[in-house]
Design a protein around this motif. Structure first.
Motif, PDB file in Angstrom:
ATOM      1  N   PHE A  66       0.834  -1.203   0.000  1.00 38.96           N
ATOM      2  CA  PHE A  66       0.000   0.000   0.000  1.00 38.96           C
ATOM      3  C   PHE A  66       0.871   1.255   0.000  1.00 38.96           C
ATOM      4  CE2 PHE A  66      -3.710  -2.512   1.224  1.00 38.96           C
ATOM      5  CZ  PHE A  66      -4.732  -1.826   0.612  1.00 38.96           C
ATOM      6  N   ILE A  67       1.921   1.261   0.817  1.00 39.75           N
ATOM      7  CA  ILE A  67       2.815   2.413   0.868  1.00 39.75           C
ATOM      8  C   ILE A  67       3.533   2.595  -0.466  1.00 39.75           C
ATOM      9  CG2 ILE A  67       4.904   3.332   1.946  1.00 39.75           C
ATOM     10  CD1 ILE A  67       3.960   2.061   4.549  1.00 39.75           C
ATOM     11  N   ALA A  68       4.003   1.495  -1.048  1.00 41.91           N
ATOM     12  CA  ALA A  68       4.678   1.575  -2.347  1.00 41.91           C
ATOM     13  C   ALA A  68       3.728   2.080  -3.419  1.00 41.91           C
ATOM     14  CB  ALA A  68       5.230   0.208  -2.728  1.00 41.91           C
ATOM     15  N   ARG A  69       2.485   1.638  -3.379  1.00 45.51           N
ATOM     16  CA  ARG A  69       1.494   2.098  -4.358  1.00 45.51           C
ATOM     17  C   ARG A  69       1.233   3.592  -4.185  1.00 45.51           C
ATOM     18  NH1 ARG A  69      -1.080   4.226  -7.661  1.00 45.51           N
ATOM     19  NH2 ARG A  69      -3.108   3.614  -8.444  1.00 45.51           N
ATOM     20  N   ALA A  70       1.228   4.047  -2.964  1.00 47.79           N
ATOM     21  CA  ALA A  70       1.000   5.475  -2.716  1.00 47.79           C
ATOM     22  C   ALA A  70       2.117   6.302  -3.332  1.00 47.79           C
ATOM     23  CB  ALA A  70       0.915   5.744  -1.217  1.00 47.79           C
ATOM     24  N   PHE A  71       3.352   5.918  -3.128  1.00 45.25           N
ATOM     25  CA  PHE A  71       4.457   6.699  -3.669  1.00 45.25           C
ATOM     26  C   PHE A  71       4.605   6.524  -5.175  1.00 45.25           C
ATOM     27  CE2 PHE A  71       5.903   6.467   0.814  1.00 45.25           C
ATOM     28  CZ  PHE A  71       5.856   7.815   1.052  1.00 45.25           C
ATOM     29  N   TYR A  72       4.341   5.321  -5.694  1.00 47.61           N
ATOM     30  CA  TYR A  72       4.409   5.114  -7.143  1.00 47.61           C
ATOM     31  C   TYR A  72       3.287   5.878  -7.840  1.00 47.61           C
ATOM     32  CZ  TYR A  72       3.960   2.967 -11.693  1.00 47.61           C
ATOM     33  OH  TYR A  72       3.848   2.762 -13.029  1.00 47.61           O
ATOM     34  N   GLY A  73       2.092   5.836  -7.272  1.00 43.15           N
ATOM     35  CA  GLY A  73       0.972   6.553  -7.873  1.00 43.15           C
ATOM     36  C   GLY A  73       1.182   8.045  -7.879  1.00 43.15           C
ATOM     37  N   ASN A  74       1.822   8.583  -6.838  1.00 45.50           N
ATOM     38  CA  ASN A  74       2.095  10.013  -6.775  1.00 45.50           C
ATOM     39  C   ASN A  74       3.118  10.414  -7.817  1.00 45.50           C
ATOM     40  OD1 ASN A  74       1.826  12.634  -5.684  1.00 45.50           O
ATOM     41  ND2 ASN A  74       3.734  12.338  -4.599  1.00 45.50           N
ATOM     42  N   SER A  75       4.190   9.644  -7.986  1.00 44.68           N
ATOM     43  CA  SER A  75       5.201  10.014  -8.971  1.00 44.68           C
ATOM     44  C   SER A  75       4.678   9.848 -10.386  1.00 44.68           C
ATOM     45  CB  SER A  75       6.463   9.170  -8.774  1.00 44.68           C
ATOM     46  OG  SER A  75       6.196   7.814  -9.074  1.00 44.68           O
ATOM     47  N   LYS A  76       3.737   8.927 -10.579  1.00 43.10           N
ATOM     48  CA  LYS A  76       3.140   8.731 -11.901  1.00 43.10           C
ATOM     49  C   LYS A  76       2.283   9.935 -12.287  1.00 43.10           C
ATOM     50  CE  LYS A  76      -0.147   5.567 -13.691  1.00 43.10           C
ATOM     51  NZ  LYS A  76      -0.786   4.270 -13.586  1.00 43.10           N
ATOM     52  N   HIS A  77       1.570  10.512 -11.324  1.00 42.09           N
ATOM     53  CA  HIS A  77       0.706  11.647 -11.618  1.00 42.09           C
ATOM     54  C   HIS A  77       1.477  12.959 -11.753  1.00 42.09           C
ATOM     55  CE1 HIS A  77      -3.041   9.507 -11.406  1.00 42.09           C
ATOM     56  NE2 HIS A  77      -2.710   8.998 -10.229  1.00 42.09           N
ATOM     57  N   THR A  78       2.589  13.082 -11.049  1.00 46.68           N
ATOM     58  CA  THR A  78       3.314  14.343 -11.099  1.00 46.68           C
ATOM     59  C   THR A  78       4.314  14.388 -12.237  1.00 46.68           C
ATOM     60  OG1 THR A  78       4.987  13.520  -9.557  1.00 46.68           O
ATOM     61  CG2 THR A  78       3.129  14.736  -8.616  1.00 46.68           C
ATOM     62  N   GLY A  79       4.604  13.229 -12.837  1.00 48.51           N
ATOM     63  CA  GLY A  79       5.509  13.212 -13.975  1.00 48.51           C
ATOM     64  C   GLY A  79       6.969  13.068 -13.600  1.00 48.51           C
TER      65      GLY A  79
END
Length: 80
Positions: A66-79
């Motif tokens: 869950f933590i990894a998904r949170a950080f991966y999802g954030n970097s995916k959206h911010t570019g």
């Protein structure tokens, strides 16, 4: 708390939501294990160790996902 009090609806899930979901799942699954661990260890040491290794450790890995998904999802959206 500020995001929970707002009236706006968003389909986007942010970092804090994933981390809170992971922590909630971890605590919900592990709370009975933490609560009854003394009674479990007094009744059977080997069974208590097996339950701890299987339930708690696998659930901790799910929390880390869950933590990894949170950080991966954030970097995916911010570019980044």
């Amino acid at each position: 708390m500020k995001k929970l009090k707002t009236d706006e609806v968003s389909k986007r899930v942010d970092i804090s939501s994933f981390i809170i979901m992971g922590l909630a799942v971890y605590e919900a699954v592990c709370f009975p294990l933490f609560l009854f661990y003394n009674a479990l260890i007094n009744s059977n040491n080997h069974y208590a160790a097996a339950v701890w290794n299987i339930v708690q450790n696998i659930n901790y890995l799910v929390f880390c996902l869950f933590i990894a998904r949170a950080f991966y999802g954030n970097s995916k959206h911010t570019g980044n």
